[in-house]
Design an enzyme around this catalytic site. Structure first.
Site, PDB file in Angstrom:
ATOM      1  N   LYS A  68      36.590 -10.140  10.125  1.00  0.00           N
ATOM      2  CA  LYS A  68      37.039  -9.181   9.112  1.00  0.00           C
ATOM      3  C   LYS A  68      38.426  -9.565   8.561  1.00  0.00           C
ATOM      4  O   LYS A  68      38.777  -9.209   7.450  1.00  0.00           O
ATOM      5  CB  LYS A  68      37.104  -7.766   9.689  1.00  0.00           C
ATOM      6  CG  LYS A  68      35.818  -7.238  10.312  1.00  0.00           C
ATOM      7  CD  LYS A  68      34.737  -6.963   9.282  1.00  0.00           C
ATOM      8  CE  LYS A  68      33.607  -6.120   9.839  1.00  0.00           C
ATOM      9  NZ  LYS A  68      32.858  -6.767  10.921  1.00  0.00           N
TER      10      LYS A  68
HETATM   11  C1  LIG Z   1      31.552  -6.868  11.150  1.00  0.00           C
HETATM   12  C2  LIG Z   1      31.068  -7.889  12.083  1.00  0.00           C
HETATM   13  C3  LIG Z   1      29.792  -8.446  11.948  1.00  0.00           C
HETATM   14  C4  LIG Z   1      28.818  -7.993  10.893  1.00  0.00           C
HETATM   15  O1  LIG Z   1      29.233  -8.342   9.608  1.00  0.00           O
HETATM   16  P1  LIG Z   1      28.628  -7.575   8.330  1.00  0.00           P
HETATM   17  O2  LIG Z   1      29.357  -8.108   7.172  1.00  0.00           O
HETATM   18  O3  LIG Z   1      28.904  -6.111   8.576  1.00  0.00           O
HETATM   19  O4  LIG Z   1      27.175  -7.850   8.314  1.00  0.00           O
HETATM   20  C5  LIG Z   1      29.418  -9.431  12.846  1.00  0.00           C
HETATM   21  N1  LIG Z   1      30.234  -9.819  13.834  1.00  0.00           N
HETATM   22  C6  LIG Z   1      31.458  -9.308  14.000  1.00  0.00           C
HETATM   23  C7  LIG Z   1      32.311  -9.779  15.127  1.00  0.00           C
HETATM   24  C8  LIG Z   1      31.922  -8.332  13.120  1.00  0.00           C
HETATM   25  O5  LIG Z   1      33.143  -7.821  13.286  1.00  0.00           O
END
Ligand SMILES: *Cc1c(COP(=O)(O)O)cnc(C)c1O
Length: 493
Positions: free
Chosen positions: A110
């Site tokens: 993120k």
């Molecule tokens: C948010 C997240 C995901 C999923 O990503 P999306 O964009 O919501 O599909 C996968 N792995 C981790 C570690 C995340 O923080």
């Protein structure tokens, strides 16, 4: 370049306004009016730094920003907050490639967008002469919350309130949020699951009266969730970057197609991969990897999206999701931008809890392939990957690894495949350590971190190591129907 709604309301606005608004007035999501094609320019991009490539891509979508403005935002985002100069390295491990997206300040992917988007928002407010204070409301399944708090802390004219499910995030994630510094940050745990948090926040965005009350008090709500276009666009960059690095390092030739395997929750990350394909990146398959919450696997398998099921709490909590909000943007593309169709599908989802797509749409989805991993497989494979390659992956990344192993069993193709690594193993250290057959009973969080470090001869990332001495600064908790009250208390309205 403009941005329009997936649900067809008439507004057609520039990027900076779409970033300020977050969600369209009709409840839809902003999408670009077109996808610029970069296929013929890929050769010129080989060797660009992450920041240079980011500028090349963003300026196509955010053409109401000057290049100087974009550069300034990009420089504030991708600096020494990241523990590698490459920002998003692609590593070859045995016959696999791993795109590591967890080198930022909160050790999860993120950060790739949330180090940048707040600066874009700060500029967007000025551009649009917004006088009110912006309140970022975020529902998080763990990683978004911390990354958003970190990205928005101490920014002018912005407050951020993060809601997380009390029993749906790891202890480290909880600590990361509860120790958040900043003069404008608020953290609330709710007694419910992630979908409760997310729909609670969505309802507040749609609550006209409440929004009027806030406006009277000089506040405007906005979102930092992956539905904000300012989150999505920066994510397109690393798919190009990873591809170009494979070319530069001679693993593939320019023009060769590759696969990406993406551990998926809210469908933001993999949608960015799809956008990169629409922009001319040579993508063969996008393998959508789910955990036991395999609603997306069923969707790609049968054409029916059905949220009527129980939510499982798994060892990959950032993917414990039943409604993948960004899927709406994919529906918009695979209906050939038919918003009437999108509206009717979303209505079905809201009223009946499911929708079914027609054969045309299914055909247009053929870039995607769904797989899922069980808890047992994730545990086994973290162990296997470490034993065989001396490479440590986290539970989310292992969902993708497992999905790819399953895909390979039925698809014999000689195509380079990049597994998208979304979190540091230290962020989910308990489950990672116990996957290595270590007894974690009676170990507290920090002993687990130390044991993992000793066992694997790897370093605890600093932002996690420092949690040990950080002070708890947030203790708010509320029921799932009390979000509004909590916001009123925080903002004193
Ligand atoms: C948010 C997240 C995901 C999923 O990503 P999306 O964009 O919501 O599909 C996968 N792995 C981790 C570690 C995340 O923080």
């Amino acid at each position: 370049m403009h941005f329009i709604s997936t649900r067809g309301c008439s507004e057609k606005i520039k990027g900076s306004k779409a970033i300020v608004n977050g969600l369209c007035s009709d409840g839809g999501l902003y999408v670009p009016t077109e996808f610029p094609n970069l296929e013929d320019r890929l050769n010129k991009f080989i060797g660009l730094t992450y920041k240079e490539l980011c500028l090349e891509i963003l300026k196509l979508f955010l053409d109401d920003f000057t290049e100087e403005e974009l550069k300034s935002c990009i420089n504030k985002a991708y600096n020494d907050k990241f523990d590698t100069k490459l920002i998003a390295p692609t590593k070859k491990i045995n016959n696999h490639y791993f795109l590591e997206l967890y080198h930022g300040p909160t050790c999860a992917f993120k950060d790739m967008a949330l180090t940048l988007m707040p600066h874009l928002l700060e500029k967007s407010l000025k551009k649009n002469k917004i006088k009110e204070e912006i309140v970022i409301l975020t529902a998080t399944s763990g990683d978004t919350g911390k990354a958003a708090l970190e990205g928005f802390k101490n920014l002018d004219q912005i407050k951020i309130i993060v809601f997380f499910p009390e029993d749906g995030v790891s202890n480290i994630q909880k600590l990361q949020m509860r120790t958040q510094e900043g003069n404008n940050t608020y953290v609330v745990s709710i007694n419910g699951n992630f979908d409760d948090a997310q729909s609670g926040v969505k309802n507040i965005f749609n609550d006209e009266e409440f929004n009027k009350l806030l406006l009277k008090n000089n506040y405007i709500l906005s979102s930092a969730n992956s539905i904000n276009i300012g989150r999505l666009l920066p994510q397109v960059v690393y798919y190009f970057y990873s591809y170009l690095n494979l070319v530069k390092d001679k693993h593939i030739k320019l023009g060769d197609k590759i696969n990406f395997v993406v551990p998926t929750g809210n469908f933001g990350n993999i949608l960015a991969a799809y956008y990169s394909k629409l922009m001319g990146l040579p993508v063969n398959k996008l393998i959508c990897a789910s955990n036991e919450n395999n609603v997306l696997y069923d969707f790609f398998d049968t054409g029916k999206y059905d949220r009527n099921r129980v939510l499982h709490l798994t060892t990959s909590p950032s993917m414990d999701i039943l409604i993948s909000s960004n899927l709406e943007r994919l529906l918009f593309e695979v209906t050939k931008r038919n918003y009437n169709k999108v509206n009717s599908l979303i209505n079905d989802l809201n009223n009946k809890g499911f929708y079914e797509i027609d054969n045309n749409m299914r055909f247009n989805l053929n870039t995607f392939h769904g797989e899922f991993a069980t808890q047992y497989e994730i545990k086994e494979n973290i162990n296997k990957v470490f034993k065989e390659n001396n490479y440590l992956i986290d539970t989310h990344t292992c969902v993708a690894y497992t999905a790819y192993e399953k895909y390979r069993k039925n698809n014999f193709e000689d195509i380079a495949t990049v597994i998208v690594s979304t979190a540091s193993p230290y962020k989910f250290s308990k489950d990672v350590l116990s996957s290595l057959d270590k007894n974690i009973e009676n170990l507290d969080e920090f002993h687990v971190l130390e044991n993992l470090s000793l066992e694997t001869n790897t370093n605890i990332p600093l932002p996690i190591k420092n949690l040990k001495t950080a002070k708890i600064l947030h203790n708010r908790n509320c029921e799932k129907y009390e979000l509004k009250k909590e916001i009123e208390n925080i903002l004193k309205v």
